[in-house]
Enzyme design. Sequence first.
Site, mmCIF file in Angstrom:
data_model
loop_
_atom_site.group_PDB
_atom_site.id
_atom_site.type_symbol
_atom_site.label_atom_id
_atom_site.label_comp_id
_atom_site.label_asym_id
_atom_site.label_seq_id
_atom_site.Cartn_x
_atom_site.Cartn_y
_atom_site.Cartn_z
ATOM 1 N N SER A 141 0.850 -1.199 0.000
ATOM 2 C CA SER A 141 0.000 0.000 0.000
ATOM 3 C C SER A 141 0.876 1.236 0.000
ATOM 4 C CB SER A 141 -0.884 0.010 1.249
ATOM 5 O OG SER A 141 -1.547 1.253 1.420
ATOM 6 N N TYR A 154 -1.896 -0.958 10.399
ATOM 7 C CA TYR A 154 -1.983 -1.197 8.960
ATOM 8 C C TYR A 154 -0.696 -0.756 8.263
ATOM 9 C CZ TYR A 154 -3.884 -0.936 4.189
ATOM 10 O OH TYR A 154 -4.108 -1.098 2.843
ATOM 11 N N LYS A 158 2.051 -3.086 6.243
ATOM 12 C CA LYS A 158 2.365 -2.858 4.833
ATOM 13 C C LYS A 158 3.849 -2.539 4.630
ATOM 14 C CE LYS A 158 -1.724 -3.604 3.129
ATOM 15 N NZ LYS A 158 -1.965 -4.810 2.296
#
Length: 257
Positions: A141, A154, A158
């Site tokens: 991401s 998150y 990533k």
Amino acid sequence: MDLTGRTALVTGGTRGIGLAIARTLLDHGARVVVTGRGEEHGAEALARLDAGDDVTFCAADATRRPDAERAVDTVVERYGHLDIVVNNVGGATDFATVADITDDAWHRTLALNLDTALYTTRHALARLVPQRSGRIITISSMEGRDPDPGLCAYAAAKHALIGLTRVLAKEVGPHGITANCVCPGAVETDWVTEQGPKAARVLGTDYAGLIRHFVGRTATGRLTRPEEVAAAVLLLASPAGSGITGSCLSVDGGTTV
């Protein structure tokens, strides 16, 4: 970028980016197994892909190692061999700052994004290394390159996927295998519309404000489209991408320039 004769596993391939990747690989000649947790989503995906025997659904929760390994085995059982692995499972259901993140939220997010890629990749290597060929493509991401506040678990997951991929590329390169990441920008998938309001609250805004924030970070003035991410995956999966490994290809409209 002809993939005729190649087979692929796309985890989390029943909707959103994963479904777009599966469709693109199928359109270029590959036979594909897509995974997802629910039979209903699987049936819907097969209907939308409309590719007959060239696509198979495997019900699997990739956070569980036996399920992840069974998905890999399904490709070989169904199509005889495995060539391309797309680690697409990911996301988050918990958003918080570093000061506020709970242990459970942290571990859930790491499991969904990082453990899934490890379980799938590790088992796939048992097939790819002996045949001395293969492509491993992991969806990271833009948050793995230039993170927003409030998305600590998150973003950490990533970032870790990028590190895992770079190590993997050095380990498997001598075996004829490439390993790369694709880093999408914000894509308004089902997952974003479902979970976006939670992330927005952490950022002190609402869902519309969150989308404006992501658009404002781009050079293109718009969100990324699923098919644009799929096109990057196609390049990395195809013969044209044979010289690319250990790379992190951004498809984010200039967000991380």
